[in-house]
Design an enzyme around this catalytic site. Sequence first.
Site, PDB file in Angstrom:
ATOM      1  N   ALA A 188       0.839  -1.198   0.000  1.00 15.15           N
ATOM      2  CA  ALA A 188       0.000   0.000   0.000  1.00 15.15           C
ATOM      3  C   ALA A 188       0.870   1.241   0.000  1.00 15.15           C
ATOM      4  O   ALA A 188       1.901   1.291   0.678  1.00 15.15           O
ATOM      5  CB  ALA A 188      -0.915   0.003   1.231  1.00 15.15           C
ATOM      6  N   VAL A 189       0.441   2.250  -0.754  1.00 15.92           N
ATOM      7  CA  VAL A 189       1.141   3.536  -0.831  1.00 15.92           C
ATOM      8  C   VAL A 189       0.130   4.644  -0.598  1.00 15.92           C
ATOM      9  O   VAL A 189      -0.987   4.594  -1.120  1.00 15.92           O
ATOM     10  CB  VAL A 189       1.825   3.720  -2.210  1.00 15.92           C
ATOM     11  CG1 VAL A 189       2.447   5.100  -2.320  1.00 15.92           C
ATOM     12  CG2 VAL A 189       2.877   2.639  -2.431  1.00 15.92           C
ATOM     13  N   ARG A 195       2.868   6.867  -7.609  1.00 14.28           N
ATOM     14  CA  ARG A 195       3.636   7.099  -8.841  1.00 14.28           C
ATOM     15  C   ARG A 195       4.953   7.828  -8.558  1.00 14.28           C
ATOM     16  O   ARG A 195       5.408   8.646  -9.356  1.00 14.28           O
ATOM     17  CB  ARG A 195       2.807   7.875  -9.876  1.00 14.28           C
ATOM     18  CG  ARG A 195       1.530   7.156 -10.278  1.00 14.28           C
ATOM     19  CD  ARG A 195       0.803   7.868 -11.398  1.00 14.28           C
ATOM     20  NE  ARG A 195      -0.432   7.217 -11.731  1.00 14.28           N
ATOM     21  CZ  ARG A 195      -0.554   6.140 -12.512  1.00 14.28           C
ATOM     22  NH1 ARG A 195       0.546   5.606 -13.036  1.00 14.28           N
ATOM     23  NH2 ARG A 195      -1.729   5.601 -12.756  1.00 14.28           N
ATOM     24  N   LYS A 196       5.541   7.529  -7.412  1.00 10.02           N
ATOM     25  CA  LYS A 196       6.822   8.133  -7.041  1.00 10.02           C
ATOM     26  C   LYS A 196       7.851   7.057  -6.692  1.00 10.02           C
ATOM     27  O   LYS A 196       8.782   7.297  -5.934  1.00 10.02           O
ATOM     28  CB  LYS A 196       6.637   9.092  -5.868  1.00 10.02           C
ATOM     29  CG  LYS A 196       5.767  10.302  -6.184  1.00 10.02           C
ATOM     30  CD  LYS A 196       5.665  11.240  -4.996  1.00 10.02           C
ATOM     31  CE  LYS A 196       4.752  12.425  -5.295  1.00 10.02           C
ATOM     32  NZ  LYS A 196       5.322  13.294  -6.347  1.00 10.02           N
ATOM     33  N   LYS A 197       7.675   5.843  -7.220  1.00 10.47           N
ATOM     34  CA  LYS A 197       8.621   4.733  -7.064  1.00 10.47           C
ATOM     35  C   LYS A 197       8.668   4.163  -5.647  1.00 10.47           C
ATOM     36  O   LYS A 197       9.612   3.448  -5.306  1.00 10.47           O
ATOM     37  CB  LYS A 197      10.024   5.175  -7.493  1.00 10.47           C
ATOM     38  CG  LYS A 197      10.141   5.627  -8.928  1.00 10.47           C
ATOM     39  CD  LYS A 197       9.946   4.471  -9.902  1.00 10.47           C
ATOM     40  CE  LYS A 197      10.179   4.906 -11.337  1.00 10.47           C
ATOM     41  NZ  LYS A 197      10.028   3.785 -12.298  1.00 10.47           N
ATOM     42  N   ALA A 199       6.486   1.974  -4.295  1.00 10.13           N
ATOM     43  CA  ALA A 199       6.220   0.544  -4.395  1.00 10.13           C
ATOM     44  C   ALA A 199       7.455  -0.207  -4.903  1.00 10.13           C
ATOM     45  O   ALA A 199       7.737  -1.322  -4.452  1.00 10.13           O
ATOM     46  CB  ALA A 199       5.027   0.298  -5.314  1.00 10.13           C
ATOM     47  N   ASP A 226      -5.700  -5.867 -13.377  1.00  4.32           N
ATOM     48  CA  ASP A 226      -4.933  -4.713 -12.893  1.00  4.32           C
ATOM     49  C   ASP A 226      -3.589  -4.681 -13.609  1.00  4.32           C
ATOM     50  O   ASP A 226      -2.557  -5.120 -13.094  1.00  4.32           O
ATOM     51  CB  ASP A 226      -4.744  -4.803 -11.379  1.00  4.32           C
ATOM     52  CG  ASP A 226      -4.196  -3.510 -10.787  1.00  4.32           C
ATOM     53  OD1 ASP A 226      -3.706  -2.665 -11.558  1.00  4.32           O
ATOM     54  OD2 ASP A 226      -4.254  -3.348  -9.550  1.00  4.32           O
ATOM     55  N   TYR A 233       5.017  -5.382 -10.908  1.00  4.27           N
ATOM     56  CA  TYR A 233       5.615  -6.623 -10.428  1.00  4.27           C
ATOM     57  C   TYR A 233       6.514  -7.252 -11.492  1.00  4.27           C
ATOM     58  O   TYR A 233       7.570  -7.815 -11.164  1.00  4.27           O
ATOM     59  CB  TYR A 233       4.520  -7.605 -10.006  1.00  4.27           C
ATOM     60  CG  TYR A 233       3.606  -7.061  -8.941  1.00  4.27           C
ATOM     61  CD1 TYR A 233       4.100  -6.249  -7.919  1.00  4.27           C
ATOM     62  CD2 TYR A 233       2.237  -7.330  -8.949  1.00  4.27           C
ATOM     63  CE1 TYR A 233       3.265  -5.737  -6.935  1.00  4.27           C
ATOM     64  CE2 TYR A 233       1.399  -6.831  -7.965  1.00  4.27           C
ATOM     65  CZ  TYR A 233       1.915  -6.032  -6.969  1.00  4.27           C
ATOM     66  OH  TYR A 233       1.090  -5.531  -6.006  1.00  4.27           O
TER      67      TYR A 233
END
Length: 268
Positions: A188-189, A195-197, A199, A226, A233
């Site tokens: 989770a982010v 969208r800032k790397k 993950a 998804d 991944y």
Amino acid sequence: MAHLLGSNPNASPKLICSNVTYGSTSACYKVRVRRRSGFMLQCSSSQLSCADQKVSLQTENGGGKVKRPFEYLVCDHGWRVRRLIENDPDEISMAAHVQAQAFHVPVALFNDLFFQFFKAEVLAGLLYKLRNSPPNRYACLVAEAAKSDEDSPKQLVGVIDVTVLRDQNVLQHLPAEAEEYLYISGIAVSKIFRRKKIATALLKACDTLSILWGFEFLALRAYEEDLGARKLYANAGYHVVSRDPPWTSNWIGKKCRVLMIKRTSLSK
């Protein structure tokens, strides 16, 4: 470059650290990780990019118990990833909030109330895992900014769960000698930091943890539709090996998932 070499299976596990420096300089260290066959992990010229951050390597006493863990598993794209501080109620609550925010499905009426119930459920689950899992069988990893004002309150921007499992539905896709693997879940982010790397940094930390714990395979599941998550991944080295059987995903609202597996870049 890392190499996994066979070693004496009866040797006691140790972590040998030498010539370790921080900032933009490189570090050379050797790690002996006990598995059923025993291995020696040798890393050289490894770049530690966490400037001005203390990265403490774990040490072991004569009984083989870890005295202290890595402070930061990864420092990448401006984000640091470490293990959750398990005796800090505020940090545990923050981690639960990040996961609840990511997985809560909004409802038309009383959304705030339902979110609080959902967050309480996530928090209860996290506390249960922290209290009932051995430290080398489960880890909650959290991400934070690499550069932050010391006077500002601590802010967690990402969370991920790592658990040692032996589910036969996954093991059937692994070599016969593999008895367990690391299962990645709960990634989770925070919405405002997506969208800032983050993950990407979390997944890299899982790779580091797999080396420390001596596991060669990591697995996770993603919804088949998804494409964004599956691309994330795939870029991290995971490959689709199976999908949910049709009869488990034909129910209304039940989404089909794919199983993705990664083998670490270490070779025996």
